[in-house]
Motif scaffolding. Structure first.
Motif, PDB file in Angstrom:
ATOM      1  N   ALA A   1       2.684  44.520  33.449  1.00  0.00           N
ATOM      2  CA  ALA A   1       1.311  44.297  33.912  1.00  0.00           C
ATOM      3  C   ALA A   1       1.084  45.006  35.247  1.00  0.00           C
ATOM      4  CB  ALA A   1       1.044  42.798  34.049  1.00  0.00           C
ATOM      5  N   VAL A   2       2.108  44.982  36.088  1.00  0.00           N
ATOM      6  CA  VAL A   2       1.974  45.633  37.397  1.00  0.00           C
ATOM      7  C   VAL A   2       1.907  47.155  37.220  1.00  0.00           C
ATOM      8  CG1 VAL A   2       3.105  46.067  39.593  1.00  0.00           C
ATOM      9  CG2 VAL A   2       3.116  43.769  38.633  1.00  0.00           C
ATOM     10  N   LEU A   3       2.786  47.679  36.358  1.00  0.00           N
ATOM     11  CA  LEU A   3       2.805  49.134  36.141  1.00  0.00           C
ATOM     12  C   LEU A   3       1.495  49.606  35.535  1.00  0.00           C
ATOM     13  CD1 LEU A   3       6.433  49.809  34.913  1.00  0.00           C
ATOM     14  CD2 LEU A   3       5.383  50.427  37.084  1.00  0.00           C
ATOM     15  N   GLN A   4       0.953  48.779  34.620  1.00  0.00           N
ATOM     16  CA  GLN A   4      -0.293  49.144  33.971  1.00  0.00           C
ATOM     17  C   GLN A   4      -1.386  49.335  35.019  1.00  0.00           C
ATOM     18  OE1 GLN A   4      -2.780  46.332  32.611  1.00  0.00           O
ATOM     19  NE2 GLN A   4      -3.732  47.500  30.987  1.00  0.00           N
ATOM     20  N   ARG A   5      -1.250  48.630  36.127  1.00  0.00           N
ATOM     21  CA  ARG A   5      -2.296  48.705  37.138  1.00  0.00           C
ATOM     22  C   ARG A   5      -1.861  49.502  38.356  1.00  0.00           C
ATOM     23  NH1 ARG A   5      -4.447  43.011  38.318  1.00  0.00           N
ATOM     24  NH2 ARG A   5      -5.965  44.212  39.500  1.00  0.00           N
ATOM     25  N   SER A   6      -0.828  50.334  38.205  1.00  0.00           N
ATOM     26  CA  SER A   6      -0.309  51.035  39.380  1.00  0.00           C
ATOM     27  C   SER A   6      -1.350  52.004  39.959  1.00  0.00           C
ATOM     28  CB  SER A   6       0.979  51.787  39.026  1.00  0.00           C
ATOM     29  OG  SER A   6       0.718  52.698  38.004  1.00  0.00           O
ATOM     30  N   ARG A   7      -2.160  52.607  39.070  1.00  0.00           N
ATOM     31  CA  ARG A   7      -3.204  53.513  39.536  1.00  0.00           C
ATOM     32  C   ARG A   7      -4.206  52.752  40.399  1.00  0.00           C
ATOM     33  NH1 ARG A   7      -6.932  57.827  38.414  1.00  0.00           N
ATOM     34  NH2 ARG A   7      -8.749  56.524  38.083  1.00  0.00           N
ATOM     35  N   GLU A   8      -4.549  51.579  39.894  1.00  0.00           N
ATOM     36  CA  GLU A   8      -5.503  50.743  40.616  1.00  0.00           C
ATOM     37  C   GLU A   8      -4.923  50.327  41.973  1.00  0.00           C
ATOM     38  OE1 GLU A   8      -6.847  47.671  38.096  1.00  0.00           O
ATOM     39  OE2 GLU A   8      -8.028  46.703  39.670  1.00  0.00           O
TER      40      GLU A   8
ATOM     41  N   SER B   1       5.959  37.778  39.527  1.00  0.00           N
ATOM     42  CA  SER B   1       4.894  38.644  40.033  1.00  0.00           C
ATOM     43  C   SER B   1       5.199  39.071  41.462  1.00  0.00           C
ATOM     44  CB  SER B   1       3.559  37.911  40.009  1.00  0.00           C
ATOM     45  OG  SER B   1       3.262  37.515  38.705  1.00  0.00           O
ATOM     46  N   ALA B   2       5.615  38.100  42.273  1.00  0.00           N
ATOM     47  CA  ALA B   2       5.902  38.412  43.681  1.00  0.00           C
ATOM     48  C   ALA B   2       6.954  39.515  43.760  1.00  0.00           C
ATOM     49  CB  ALA B   2       6.375  37.163  44.413  1.00  0.00           C
ATOM     50  N   LEU B   3       7.986  39.371  42.899  1.00  0.00           N
ATOM     51  CA  LEU B   3       9.085  40.332  42.907  1.00  0.00           C
ATOM     52  C   LEU B   3       8.619  41.708  42.448  1.00  0.00           C
ATOM     53  CD1 LEU B   3      11.787  38.902  43.613  1.00  0.00           C
ATOM     54  CD2 LEU B   3      12.573  39.603  41.359  1.00  0.00           C
ATOM     55  N   SER B   4       7.911  41.734  41.299  1.00  0.00           N
ATOM     56  CA  SER B   4       7.465  43.011  40.729  1.00  0.00           C
ATOM     57  C   SER B   4       6.505  43.724  41.667  1.00  0.00           C
ATOM     58  CB  SER B   4       6.762  42.781  39.402  1.00  0.00           C
ATOM     59  OG  SER B   4       7.651  42.224  38.493  1.00  0.00           O
ATOM     60  N   VAL B   5       5.497  42.989  42.143  1.00  0.00           N
ATOM     61  CA  VAL B   5       4.501  43.621  43.012  1.00  0.00           C
ATOM     62  C   VAL B   5       5.154  44.051  44.316  1.00  0.00           C
ATOM     63  CG1 VAL B   5       2.296  43.346  44.168  1.00  0.00           C
ATOM     64  CG2 VAL B   5       2.685  42.232  42.004  1.00  0.00           C
ATOM     65  N   GLY B   6       5.992  43.184  44.850  1.00  0.00           N
ATOM     66  CA  GLY B   6       6.669  43.512  46.111  1.00  0.00           C
ATOM     67  C   GLY B   6       7.465  44.795  45.978  1.00  0.00           C
ATOM     68  N   ARG B   7       8.210  44.887  44.875  1.00  0.00           N
ATOM     69  CA  ARG B   7       9.028  46.075  44.656  1.00  0.00           C
ATOM     70  C   ARG B   7       8.153  47.309  44.500  1.00  0.00           C
ATOM     71  NH1 ARG B   7      13.632  45.931  40.134  1.00  0.00           N
ATOM     72  NH2 ARG B   7      12.131  47.269  39.126  1.00  0.00           N
ATOM     73  N   HIS B   8       7.088  47.120  43.741  1.00  0.00           N
ATOM     74  CA  HIS B   8       6.172  48.230  43.500  1.00  0.00           C
ATOM     75  C   HIS B   8       5.540  48.693  44.812  1.00  0.00           C
ATOM     76  CE1 HIS B   8       3.653  50.702  40.928  1.00  0.00           C
ATOM     77  NE2 HIS B   8       2.668  50.442  41.762  1.00  0.00           N
ATOM     78  N   LEU B   9       5.116  47.753  45.615  1.00  0.00           N
ATOM     79  CA  LEU B   9       4.440  48.105  46.861  1.00  0.00           C
ATOM     80  C   LEU B   9       5.398  48.776  47.839  1.00  0.00           C
ATOM     81  CD1 LEU B   9       2.134  45.026  47.497  1.00  0.00           C
ATOM     82  CD2 LEU B   9       1.496  47.310  46.765  1.00  0.00           C
ATOM     83  N   ARG B  10       6.653  48.345  47.818  1.00  0.00           N
ATOM     84  CA  ARG B  10       7.622  48.977  48.727  1.00  0.00           C
ATOM     85  C   ARG B  10       7.926  50.397  48.296  1.00  0.00           C
ATOM     86  NH1 ARG B  10       9.891  44.149  48.911  1.00  0.00           N
ATOM     87  NH2 ARG B  10      11.345  44.620  47.260  1.00  0.00           N
ATOM     88  N   ARG B  11       7.861  50.619  46.972  1.00  0.00           N
ATOM     89  CA  ARG B  11       8.277  51.914  46.462  1.00  0.00           C
ATOM     90  C   ARG B  11       7.227  52.998  46.635  1.00  0.00           C
ATOM     91  NH1 ARG B  11      10.757  51.575  40.630  1.00  0.00           N
ATOM     92  NH2 ARG B  11      12.427  50.208  41.268  1.00  0.00           N
ATOM     93  N   VAL B  12       5.958  52.634  46.391  1.00  0.00           N
ATOM     94  CA  VAL B  12       4.927  53.690  46.442  1.00  0.00           C
ATOM     95  C   VAL B  12       4.250  53.730  47.810  1.00  0.00           C
ATOM     96  CG1 VAL B  12       4.473  53.752  43.995  1.00  0.00           C
ATOM     97  CG2 VAL B  12       3.240  52.146  45.443  1.00  0.00           C
TER      98      VAL B  12
END
Lengths: 231, 285
Positions: B193-200, B274-285
């Motif tokens: 779900a997080v990846l699907q919205r990575s553009r957003e 969600s916290a983990l996925s979004v956190g990881r995503h936000l740190r990476r990009v």
């Protein structure tokens, strides 16, 4: 407004993207950033909106020092900037109006003030009539206008445009360029990356040219206009 | 409506299929955990039922005055492990033997005197029905002068102990494994779900959204998905339970707090995932 001093940017694998770049963009100024693709135009812009950090040198943007910026301060810097791209970067599942409103919502703007501010900028870019349209229902030029409206809605002091006309036909290009000139005329500094030389020659704005990561020409410094030969 | 709640709900509307998929995945993961939970609960109950029969019997020397036994009974009842202590007189013992061992009627009739001793039957509180405690109580009973012998079926209690240990170990290991699998599957779903919205997310950042602003709708959404998944899992478990009780055997269902715990577990996993996925995503990009 924007001041780069001896800025270099190296990527772990990609080598040196920028070599010792220095320039200063004053308040209310308009400048083109030109050069072939891969010359480092986008990297310069990314450094300015703190998507990248300089490897060495100093990048100052309206009071912020990008090299020392804490992660949580980056949003504050970006709210002072208006940024548009070649690919518009609109949210596909929101209307033009919602896309613009979104930029206000993230800043925590007063809810009641949002619709009026959104309509004002949409009117400014000439899209008030299509406020309810989704990006897929708009032409490229219209989508870029929505993106510009979104960039303007927070009343930025600096406007960055990365090849904003790269995907547009000639007519739309002229429209968008005129819009950027209007924005500049109202006092906002504009830095526009473009490799469209016709566009660059058409106006007598300052030109900063990059070549393989090095600044090879700056019309503000080298008024004579004879372009420095490659080293 | 609150902006965070609105964004979280919009995500459900914008990606109904993916949202439904997440909820279904969470529901089935928790359903598996729930089924295992049902097995564990029923096994525990069965063992507790068996353990209720754990009993220590102290045989009283013939000729002991009943007053002495009655006095001792009070002391025994005061033992911390003891639930109840009952005095069974010689006559009562004989009457019971006659009733329970009907096939030996003739033997009993021919008796000249009652061969059965009086006894004190001691039942232990739940939690004390294991070898160590039973032994301790038996030792103390032996200390009474009028007690001739103490019996408690040592082998049987030891076997029960062993069974309980196995059940606990299996429950812990298998339960933890199921929970881990559920966490991994749910985490992966949320990551999608997080990846699907990575553009957003990238666009949000571009226009100056703080990480907290980006994160909050995801957390709320994760918690809601987890809760819905948990509720569906309880529903599925109840369906399975109904079928089992109707066609196989009488079983127990979750108590209300246990059912709430499963829903809560779903919510917590949804939230943390969600916290983990979004956190990881936000740190990476």
């Amino acid at each position: 407004m924007i001041k780069l001093t001896n800025v270099s940017k190296a990527y772990p694998k990609g080598g040196l993207a920028l070599k010792d770049i220095s320039f200063h963009l004053a308040k209310g100024e308009f400048a083109f950033l030109t050069g072939h693709s891969g010359a480092g135009k986008s990297t310069v812009l990314r450094l300015i909106y703190a998507d990248e950090r300089p490897t060495s040198g100093e990048v100052r943007v309206s009071g912020f020092n990008v090299a020392e910026l804490k992660s949580r301060e980056i949003p504050m810097l970006r709210r002072r900037l208006g940024i548009v791209f070649q690919d518009f970067r609109l949210l596909e599942d929101r209307t033009a109006e919602e896309n613009v409103a979104f930029a206000l919502e993230v800043t925590g703007a007063r809810r009641s003030a949002i619709p009026a501010r959104v309509m004002r900028v949409l009117t400014q870019v000439g899209l008030a009539a299509k406020a309810q349209a989704y990006p897929r229902e708009l032409s490229g030029g219209e989508q870029q206008r929505v993106a510009i409206a979104r960039a303007l809605v927070n009343e930025p002091t600096v406007f960055l445009a990365d090849e904003p006309t790269g995907n547009l036909d000639e007519r739309a290009t002229r429209g968008i360029f005129q819009l950027l000139r209007d924005i500049n005329a109202s006092g906002t500094a504009v830095l526009m990356a473009s490799h469209d030389l016709d566009l660059v020659r058409q106006a007598s704005y300052r030109v900063i040219e990059l070549q393989e990561g090095a600044l090879v020409y700056d019309s503000a410094v080298d008024d004579s206009g004879d372009r420095a030969a490659s080293p | 409506m609150n902006l965070v709640a609105r964004e979280a709900l919009l995500a459900f509307r914008r990606a109904p299929l993916l949202s439904a998929l997440s909820v279904t995945t969470i529901a089935f993961s928790l359903f598996v955990v729930g089924l295992f939970g049902l097995v564990a609960i029923n096994l525990q109950r069965a063992l507790a039922n068996v353990a209720e029969r754990v009993e220590v019997v102290a045989y009283v020397l013939p000729g002991t005055p009943i007053e002495a036994s009655a006095l001792a009974l009070k002391d025994i009842e005061a033992f911390p492990e003891v639930q109840s202590a009952t005095y069974v007189s010689e006559d009562q013992a004989l009457a019971r033997a006659r009733a329970e061992l009907a096939e030996f009627q003739d033997v009993f009739r021919e008796l000249e005197r009652n061969p059965l001793p009086a006894s004190i039957e001691v039942k232990l509180k739940p939690g004390y029905r294991d070898v160590a405690h039973v032994n301790a109580v038996a030792e103390r009973l032996r200390g009474f002068g009028f007690v001739e012998d103490v019996r408690f079926g040592r082998d049987w209690v030891e076997k029960l102990d062993r069974l309980r240990q196995i059940a606990a170990a299996v429950g812990l290991v298998v339960g933890a494994a199921f929970a881990a699998v559920a966490i991994i599957i749910i985490g992966t779903t949320i990551r999608m779900a997080v990846l699907q919205r990575s553009r957003e997310i990238a666009i949000m950042r571009l226009v100056g959204a703080t990480d907290g602003f980006i994160r909050r709708p995801f957390l709320l959404q994760g918690a809601i998905k987890g809760m819905l998944g948990g509720l569906v899992a309880i529903g599925l478990s109840y369906g399975a339970y109904t079928l089992i009780t109707r066609y196989l055997l009488q079983a127990a269902f979750f108590s209300r707090p246990q059912a709430l715990a499963i829903v809560g577990f779903g919510m917590v996993i949804g939230f943390l995932g969600s916290a983990l996925s979004v956190g990881r995503h936000l740190r990476r990009v």
